[in-house]
Design an enzyme around this catalytic site. Sequence first.
Site, mmCIF file in Angstrom:
data_model
loop_
_atom_site.group_PDB
_atom_site.id
_atom_site.type_symbol
_atom_site.label_atom_id
_atom_site.label_comp_id
_atom_site.label_asym_id
_atom_site.label_seq_id
_atom_site.Cartn_x
_atom_site.Cartn_y
_atom_site.Cartn_z
ATOM 1 N N CYS A 123 0.798 -1.194 -0.065
ATOM 2 C CA CYS A 123 0.046 0.105 -0.053
ATOM 3 C C CYS A 123 0.801 1.168 0.094
ATOM 4 O O CYS A 123 0.273 2.549 -0.204
ATOM 5 C CB CYS A 123 -1.058 0.047 1.329
ATOM 6 N N HIS A 256 -3.272 7.281 2.165
ATOM 7 C CA HIS A 256 -3.745 5.855 1.706
ATOM 8 C C HIS A 256 -5.058 5.496 2.199
ATOM 9 O O HIS A 256 -5.147 5.922 3.252
ATOM 10 C CB HIS A 256 -2.707 4.698 2.134
ATOM 11 N N ASN A 286 -10.256 -0.271 -0.057
ATOM 12 C CA ASN A 286 -8.808 -0.254 -0.035
ATOM 13 C C ASN A 286 -8.229 -0.766 -1.365
ATOM 14 O O ASN A 286 -8.264 -2.091 -1.688
ATOM 15 C CB ASN A 286 -8.234 -1.160 1.155
#
Length: 329
Positions: A123, A256, A286
């Site tokens: 990520c 993020h 996500n």
Amino acid sequence: MHETYRGSCMTFCRITGTGGYLPGAPVSNHDLVARGIDTSDEWVAERTGIRFRHFAADAEHSSDLALHASQKALEAAGRSAADVDLIIVATSTPDQVFPSTACMLQHKLGNRAATAFDVQAVCSGFVYALTVAEKFIRSGSHKCALVVGAEVFSRILDWNDRGTCVLFGDGAGAVVLEASDEPGILASALHADGHYHDILSVPGQVCNGAISGKPLLQMDGQAVFKFAVRVLGDTAVELMQAAGLPLDSLNWLVPHQANIRILQSTAKRLNLSMEHVVTTVAEHGNTSAASVPLALDVAVRDGRIKRGDHVMLEGVGGGFTWGGVLLRY
């Protein structure tokens, strides 16, 4: 480690175009329930802020998603694929073991001259890739980079684990980064600590043509939450100090997009209003390395982020890896 770029005689660089792509129709929390996932809209939304996510079709790969996002970024920058001399793709879900997804993207773009390779930092991948691209350009070796985050996390989810399968989605985001006479990237910081490798992982591999281990995502959610809030706050302070800027001069935080509570906690620590935090997690969940460029593209295209704004991009992911980039957009 962090770097700042004040007083340097080297070439600067700035983002000249952004693009994003989400495959297929949005899949709601209610849709997941209908598919047999033991969850509810209330359970997911209250804990994460996620309402929808997108899944790639069976025949779609990370390079396909990357292609759509890249074409939009190139169009926004007024560049063609032939202008690009560096392609870096951040992904944890490559098309295949090799060649790299960046080379697959290069082929689909019709570019045959650019340096092309992948970066794997989960990520944090896009932040890592952008920082690497910036160093190539500042060295003078390259002038126009295409930096992409692209993921098909739906391929590595355990659909029997409601604590993880409801969190992730597929997508791609891209930016064009070009040499400039004026600073665009003001500071960057990249970190990693492999001591935490087992908190968030996909502990499987291909061995002798067969899968060994469990090639599906597993996560200690509470440990990830605590770690993410701490390091995102630390990194933001580190970057502003490195650039010699007060925290209240930050116009936009683009973190993020993993969990709305992480974003809220990070903003609180920085004494930053949520009105200055770009949040897109509700719309796509996500998307790992794609989440930061996707959120950046949304805020640029809807006019929130304007030229001259101080913008901070931050990521944290399995490894653990984490870091950020401070821009004057």
